[in-house]
Design a protein around this motif. Structure first.
Motif, PDB file in Angstrom:
ATOM      1  N   VAL A 179      46.873 -41.097  64.176  1.00 42.25           N
ATOM      2  CA  VAL A 179      46.530 -39.937  65.014  1.00 42.25           C
ATOM      3  C   VAL A 179      45.015 -39.733  64.969  1.00 42.25           C
ATOM      4  O   VAL A 179      44.470 -39.334  63.942  1.00 42.25           O
ATOM      5  N   ARG A 180      44.354 -40.020  66.064  1.00 43.11           N
ATOM      6  CA  ARG A 180      42.896 -39.875  66.167  1.00 43.11           C
ATOM      7  C   ARG A 180      42.174 -40.397  64.926  1.00 43.11           C
ATOM      8  O   ARG A 180      41.334 -39.717  64.326  1.00 43.11           O
ATOM      9  N   GLY A 181      42.537 -41.599  64.522  1.00 44.77           N
ATOM     10  CA  GLY A 181      41.891 -42.243  63.375  1.00 44.77           C
ATOM     11  C   GLY A 181      42.072 -41.481  62.067  1.00 44.77           C
ATOM     12  O   GLY A 181      41.342 -41.704  61.105  1.00 44.77           O
ATOM     13  N   GLY A 182      43.085 -40.578  62.034  1.00 45.78           N
ATOM     14  CA  GLY A 182      43.300 -39.777  60.817  1.00 45.78           C
ATOM     15  C   GLY A 182      42.276 -38.673  60.665  1.00 45.78           C
ATOM     16  O   GLY A 182      42.147 -38.066  59.596  1.00 45.78           O
ATOM     17  N   ALA A 183      41.533 -38.389  61.750  1.00 41.95           N
ATOM     18  CA  ALA A 183      40.487 -37.365  61.672  1.00 41.95           C
ATOM     19  C   ALA A 183      41.111 -35.997  61.399  1.00 41.95           C
ATOM     20  O   ALA A 183      42.218 -35.698  61.841  1.00 41.95           O
ATOM     21  N   MET A 184      40.382 -35.180  60.665  1.00 40.31           N
ATOM     22  CA  MET A 184      40.910 -33.902  60.204  1.00 40.31           C
ATOM     23  C   MET A 184      40.519 -32.770  61.144  1.00 40.31           C
ATOM     24  O   MET A 184      39.330 -32.542  61.385  1.00 40.31           O
ATOM     25  N   ASN A 185      41.525 -32.071  61.702  1.00 38.52           N
ATOM     26  CA  ASN A 185      41.248 -30.920  62.560  1.00 38.52           C
ATOM     27  C   ASN A 185      41.473 -29.633  61.750  1.00 38.52           C
ATOM     28  O   ASN A 185      41.865 -29.706  60.581  1.00 38.52           O
ATOM     29  N   PRO A 186      41.246 -28.464  62.345  1.00 33.24           N
ATOM     30  CA  PRO A 186      41.372 -27.227  61.549  1.00 33.24           C
ATOM     31  C   PRO A 186      42.753 -27.057  60.899  1.00 33.24           C
ATOM     32  O   PRO A 186      42.857 -26.477  59.809  1.00 33.24           O
ATOM     33  N   TYR A 187      43.813 -27.570  61.544  1.00 36.63           N
ATOM     34  CA  TYR A 187      45.157 -27.442  60.958  1.00 36.63           C
ATOM     35  C   TYR A 187      45.340 -28.428  59.804  1.00 36.63           C
ATOM     36  O   TYR A 187      45.974 -28.111  58.795  1.00 36.63           O
TER      37      TYR A 187
ATOM     38  N   LEU B  68      43.049 -29.397  57.902  1.00 39.15           N
ATOM     39  CA  LEU B  68      42.268 -28.844  56.791  1.00 39.15           C
ATOM     40  C   LEU B  68      43.084 -27.792  56.047  1.00 39.15           C
ATOM     41  O   LEU B  68      43.208 -27.824  54.825  1.00 39.15           O
ATOM     42  N   LYS B  69      43.679 -26.844  56.817  1.00 37.00           N
ATOM     43  CA  LYS B  69      44.488 -25.797  56.186  1.00 37.00           C
ATOM     44  C   LYS B  69      45.629 -26.419  55.385  1.00 37.00           C
ATOM     45  O   LYS B  69      45.964 -25.977  54.301  1.00 37.00           O
ATOM     46  N   LYS B  70      46.237 -27.453  55.976  1.00 31.14           N
ATOM     47  CA  LYS B  70      47.390 -28.090  55.330  1.00 31.14           C
ATOM     48  C   LYS B  70      46.958 -28.787  54.040  1.00 31.14           C
ATOM     49  O   LYS B  70      47.641 -28.696  53.017  1.00 31.14           O
ATOM     50  N   THR B  71      45.816 -29.457  54.086  1.00 35.38           N
ATOM     51  CA  THR B  71      45.305 -30.155  52.902  1.00 35.38           C
ATOM     52  C   THR B  71      44.941 -29.150  51.812  1.00 35.38           C
ATOM     53  O   THR B  71      45.287 -29.334  50.643  1.00 35.38           O
ATOM     54  N   LEU B  72      44.258 -28.073  52.219  1.00 33.15           N
ATOM     55  CA  LEU B  72      43.853 -27.075  51.224  1.00 33.15           C
ATOM     56  C   LEU B  72      45.073 -26.392  50.602  1.00 33.15           C
ATOM     57  O   LEU B  72      45.085 -26.101  49.413  1.00 33.15           O
ATOM     58  N   ARG B  73      46.094 -26.161  51.408  1.00 35.67           N
ATOM     59  CA  ARG B  73      47.306 -25.549  50.862  1.00 35.67           C
ATOM     60  C   ARG B  73      47.970 -26.500  49.851  1.00 35.67           C
ATOM     61  O   ARG B  73      48.425 -26.065  48.790  1.00 35.67           O
ATOM     62  N   ALA B  74      48.015 -27.792  50.164  1.00 35.70           N
ATOM     63  CA  ALA B  74      48.620 -28.761  49.238  1.00 35.70           C
ATOM     64  C   ALA B  74      47.835 -28.773  47.921  1.00 35.70           C
ATOM     65  O   ALA B  74      48.422 -28.827  46.833  1.00 35.70           O
ATOM     66  N   LEU B  75      46.514 -28.687  48.018  1.00 35.63           N
ATOM     67  CA  LEU B  75      45.694 -28.687  46.800  1.00 35.63           C
ATOM     68  C   LEU B  75      45.906 -27.397  46.003  1.00 35.63           C
ATOM     69  O   LEU B  75      45.908 -27.400  44.772  1.00 35.63           O
ATOM     70  N   GLU B  76      46.106 -26.287  46.728  1.00 36.61           N
ATOM     71  CA  GLU B  76      46.377 -25.013  46.050  1.00 36.61           C
ATOM     72  C   GLU B  76      47.724 -25.082  45.317  1.00 36.61           C
ATOM     73  O   GLU B  76      47.863 -24.622  44.179  1.00 36.61           O
TER      74      GLU B  76
ATOM     75  N   ALA C  35      35.887 -35.661  59.759  1.00 36.12           N
ATOM     76  CA  ALA C  35      36.071 -34.455  60.571  1.00 36.12           C
ATOM     77  C   ALA C  35      36.394 -34.824  62.009  1.00 36.12           C
ATOM     78  O   ALA C  35      35.819 -35.768  62.550  1.00 36.12           O
ATOM     79  N   ASP C  36      37.319 -34.073  62.624  1.00 37.72           N
ATOM     80  CA  ASP C  36      37.542 -34.191  64.063  1.00 37.72           C
ATOM     81  C   ASP C  36      36.282 -33.631  64.712  1.00 37.72           C
ATOM     82  O   ASP C  36      36.033 -32.423  64.656  1.00 37.72           O
ATOM     83  N   LEU C  37      35.477 -34.519  65.277  1.00 39.34           N
ATOM     84  CA  LEU C  37      34.112 -34.117  65.652  1.00 39.34           C
ATOM     85  C   LEU C  37      34.047 -32.993  66.678  1.00 39.34           C
ATOM     86  O   LEU C  37      33.243 -32.079  66.520  1.00 39.34           O
TER      87      LEU C  37
ATOM     88  N   ALA D 191      32.691 -27.408  64.210  1.00 43.77           N
ATOM     89  CA  ALA D 191      32.160 -26.078  63.886  1.00 43.77           C
ATOM     90  C   ALA D 191      33.157 -25.257  63.080  1.00 43.77           C
ATOM     91  O   ALA D 191      32.787 -24.468  62.221  1.00 43.77           O
ATOM     92  N   GLU D 192      34.458 -25.473  63.340  1.00 43.96           N
ATOM     93  CA  GLU D 192      35.481 -24.720  62.610  1.00 43.96           C
ATOM     94  C   GLU D 192      35.780 -25.345  61.250  1.00 43.96           C
ATOM     95  O   GLU D 192      36.449 -24.753  60.420  1.00 43.96           O
ATOM     96  N   LEU D 193      35.347 -26.604  61.090  1.00 46.10           N
ATOM     97  CA  LEU D 193      35.776 -27.395  59.948  1.00 46.10           C
ATOM     98  C   LEU D 193      34.748 -27.541  58.851  1.00 46.10           C
ATOM     99  O   LEU D 193      35.076 -27.465  57.673  1.00 46.10           O
ATOM    100  N   PHE D 194      33.528 -27.844  59.314  1.00 50.34           N
ATOM    101  CA  PHE D 194      32.543 -28.404  58.407  1.00 50.34           C
ATOM    102  C   PHE D 194      32.375 -27.570  57.132  1.00 50.34           C
ATOM    103  O   PHE D 194      32.507 -28.070  56.016  1.00 50.34           O
ATOM    104  N   VAL D 195      32.138 -26.262  57.289  1.00 45.58           N
ATOM    105  CA  VAL D 195      31.880 -25.439  56.111  1.00 45.58           C
ATOM    106  C   VAL D 195      33.131 -25.327  55.226  1.00 45.58           C
ATOM    107  O   VAL D 195      33.092 -25.687  54.047  1.00 45.58           O
ATOM    108  N   PRO D 196      34.299 -24.904  55.794  1.00 44.66           N
ATOM    109  CA  PRO D 196      35.456 -24.770  54.899  1.00 44.66           C
ATOM    110  C   PRO D 196      35.942 -26.093  54.308  1.00 44.66           C
ATOM    111  O   PRO D 196      36.565 -26.104  53.249  1.00 44.66           O
ATOM    112  N   ALA D 197      35.658 -27.229  54.965  1.00 43.85           N
ATOM    113  CA  ALA D 197      36.158 -28.516  54.449  1.00 43.85           C
ATOM    114  C   ALA D 197      35.532 -28.872  53.099  1.00 43.85           C
ATOM    115  O   ALA D 197      36.114 -29.616  52.316  1.00 43.85           O
TER     116      ALA D 197
END
Ligand code: COA
Length: 532
Positions: free
Chosen positions: A110-118, A120-128, A146-148, A152-158
């Motif tokens: 899926v899009r080279g496995g690039a990470m979109n805002p969802y 990111l949330k899913k990854t952070l929840r798994a880590l939590e 990052a999903d380029l 803007a929605e991703l970079f800082v929280p990622a």
């Protein structure tokens, strides 16, 4: 222990209608799960295979112990959005070399496995989930970063991903990166931050900047292998601890690492040989009301969920719209709070508060089965102190230190969501049944409130009130809230950890209880039990 006796008539019309309604929503769930499993679809999956690579779910299957269960999390993340359902990443709790751990696997189809805002949330929840339950983490890395377009929605929280990974390490919770492909820019810090890094020969590409970026930045002509290949990182930079000949080799090494981490769970072991429930979990489908406004007795659900259908009910004659009591699930002792007739009155709030305090005294995990429209409103109840009593319950839920597991069976409205340990109250894991609804209030009530407020506002300023426009607006708002209350909409936004088949409730609770027992299980101490 007292045994629950079921009163369900499986031949009744209501039972059959409920069952048909549940099967219909389960069909919709299966359809969406199939989409998530398909990832980027046939064309991208075939291209991936043609490159000699395994799809993420096959990597996962090889990694997990044979025939062991996998509790997939947030499978419908990003449902109904512009992004592919599942959000380019597979997360869950599984068993690797006998150790329960969290697995986070990128889906490169899926899009080279690039990470979109969802994602990111899913990854952070798994880590939590890994952090609060003390579960080791295995990353199956292959992502375009990052999903380029949504950077803007991703970079800082990622940045939090790397923070979480190193924090886990500081807590002595092992982290592993198996790198199958691209892991560039920020992604390079995944193997960089993990305790163990395994890189696959001629596939792993771990660099801060690829050849084009290096050319732009410094004018150097560099190639992938010299910049970030497995051989270079294994022999030269030392980032890689293990050089894997191929994907199977990387997975084998990952399993070996897990076998050697000398892992011990800190919570007490469950009782051996628990008795299954005396009633068939299949029947849950006929018990859950097709119409969420129609209540059902949660004891009927418990009779099909807890060991031996044994349930020692606490204060059964007091605050009867909330059922509380002690039971065991797959050998783990639990306290249960389950809504019965929707509304929480002062009595229910006080009963829940006392019960939560008791569970904390005895280090007993709590299960919340939600089916609530919230706390009772009206003059009599306000004068009776419903705010103070609801606050007691929310206080008890907040400060309770035993693990909470929450399931939204049918409805979770208003502050009932908070009192019954909703997402904001940190349940260790939280699931919903596919027909369940969640919102600040019911769609019709919310639309009606807005209409009344609009009418009053017009009256107070002397403006004429347009009845026709109000009717249209009310209908539109009702439709919007109805759509936003839908279980898929809620889970898409990571407000729970996934939708489960109601028939799997006992299994999911058993796996969740096993996972939370990786950590210590201890209640809050300090005050005695307040008798309310
Ligand atoms: N953001 C958004 N979309 C991306 C993306 C990203 N970071 N990376 C890939 N995609 C898209 C591609 O545009 C392509 O879309 P299309 O099929 O609709 O044309 C699709 O995902 C597949 O990409 P493709 O390049 O064909 O896949 P690949 O497997 O050959 O290569 C990568 C995958 C990740 C190596 C390559 O896409 C890449 O280098 N991406 C950019 C990586 C990057 O610099 N990320 C920034 C890091 S912060």
């Amino acid at each position: 222990m007292p045994v629950l006796r079921s009163l369900v008539d499986t031949s009744s019309e209501t039972y059959q209608a409920n069952r048909a309604a549940q099967l219909a929503v389960l069909d919709q769930l299966t359809e969406q799960l199939e989409l998530a499993i398909a990832g980027g679809g046939e064309r991208y999956t075939q291209r991936h295979r043609d490159r000699g690579k395994l799809p993420v779910r096959e990597r996962l299957e090889l990694l997990l112990d044979p025939d062991s269960p996998f509790l997939e999390l947030s499978a419908l993340a990003a449902w109904g959005t512009e992004f592919t359902v599942g959000a380019t990443v597979v997360t869950g709790i599984g068993v690797v070399s006998g150790v329960e751990c969290v697995v986070i696997g990128h889906d490169p189809t899926v899009r080279g496995g690039a990470m979109n805002p969802y994602s990111l949330k899913k990854t952070l929840r798994a880590l939590e989930i890994a952090r609060v339950n003390r579960l080791p983490v295995i990353n199956l890395v292959e992502s375009g970063g990052a999903d380029l377009p949504t950077q803007a929605e991703l970079f800082v929280p990622a940045g939090r991903i790397f923070h979480e990974l190193t924090e886990l390490s500081a807590m002595a919770i092992p982290t592993i990166a198996l790198v199958f492909g691209n892991s560039t820019a920020g992604g390079a810090y995944v193997p960089g931050m993990c305790d163990y890094a395994v890189l696959v020969d001629r596939q792993a590409k771990v660099f801060l900047g690829g050849p084009p970026l290096v050319k732009m930045a410094t004018g150097e002509d560099a190639d992938d292998e010299a910049l970030g290949g497995a051989e270079m990182h294994s022999r030269v930079s030392g980032l890689s601890d293990h050089f894997a000949a191929d994907e199977h080799d990387a997975i084998r090494i990952g399993r070996e690492i897990m076998a050697r981490i000398n892992w011990r769970k800190l919570g007490p072991a469950p009782a051996l040989d628990p008795t299954p429930p005396r009633y068939d979990p299949e029947e849950i489908l006929g018990i859950v009301s097709a119409d969420i406004k129609v209540p059902f007795d949660p004891r009927e659900i418990l009779a099909r969920t807890v060991d031996g259908s044994e349930f020692d009910e606490y204060k059964p004659l007091y605050g009867t719209s909330l059922v509380t009591g002690w039971a065991q699930v797959h050998g783990y002792p639990v306290g249960v709070l389950a809504n019965h007739r929707g509304v929480l009155f002062s009595e229910e709030a006080k009963k829940a508060s006392e019960f939560i305090l008791l569970a904390n005294q005895t280090d007993t995990p709590l299960i919340f089965l939600q089916n609530t429209t919230g706390y009772m409103v009206g003059t009599e109840y306000e004068q009776g102190g419903i705010i103070k009593d609801g606050a007691k319950m929310i206080n008890a839920v907040t400060n309770s230190a035993v693990p909470h597991l929450t399931i939204n069976m049918a409805s979770s409205f208003g502050a009932g969501n908070y009192g019954m340990s909703g997402r904001a109250y940190d349940p260790r894991l939280m699931f919903a049944w596919p027909g369940a609804k969640l919102a600040v209030m019911g769609a019709a009530q919310l639309a009606g409130v807005l209409s009344i407020v609009g009418r009053a506002s017009a009256a107070s300023t002397g403006r004429p009130f347009d009845e026709e426009a109000d009717k249209k607006r009310t209908a539109a708002i009702e439709a919007q809230i109805e759509a936003e209350s839908h279980a898929f909409y809620v889970t898409a936004r990571l407000y729970d950890d996934g939708i489960i088949d109601p028939r799997d409730t006992r299994t999911v609770l058993g796996m969740s209880l096993s996972a939370v027992h990786s950590n210590t299980v201890a209640g809050r101490r300090g005050f005695g039990v307040f008798r309310m």
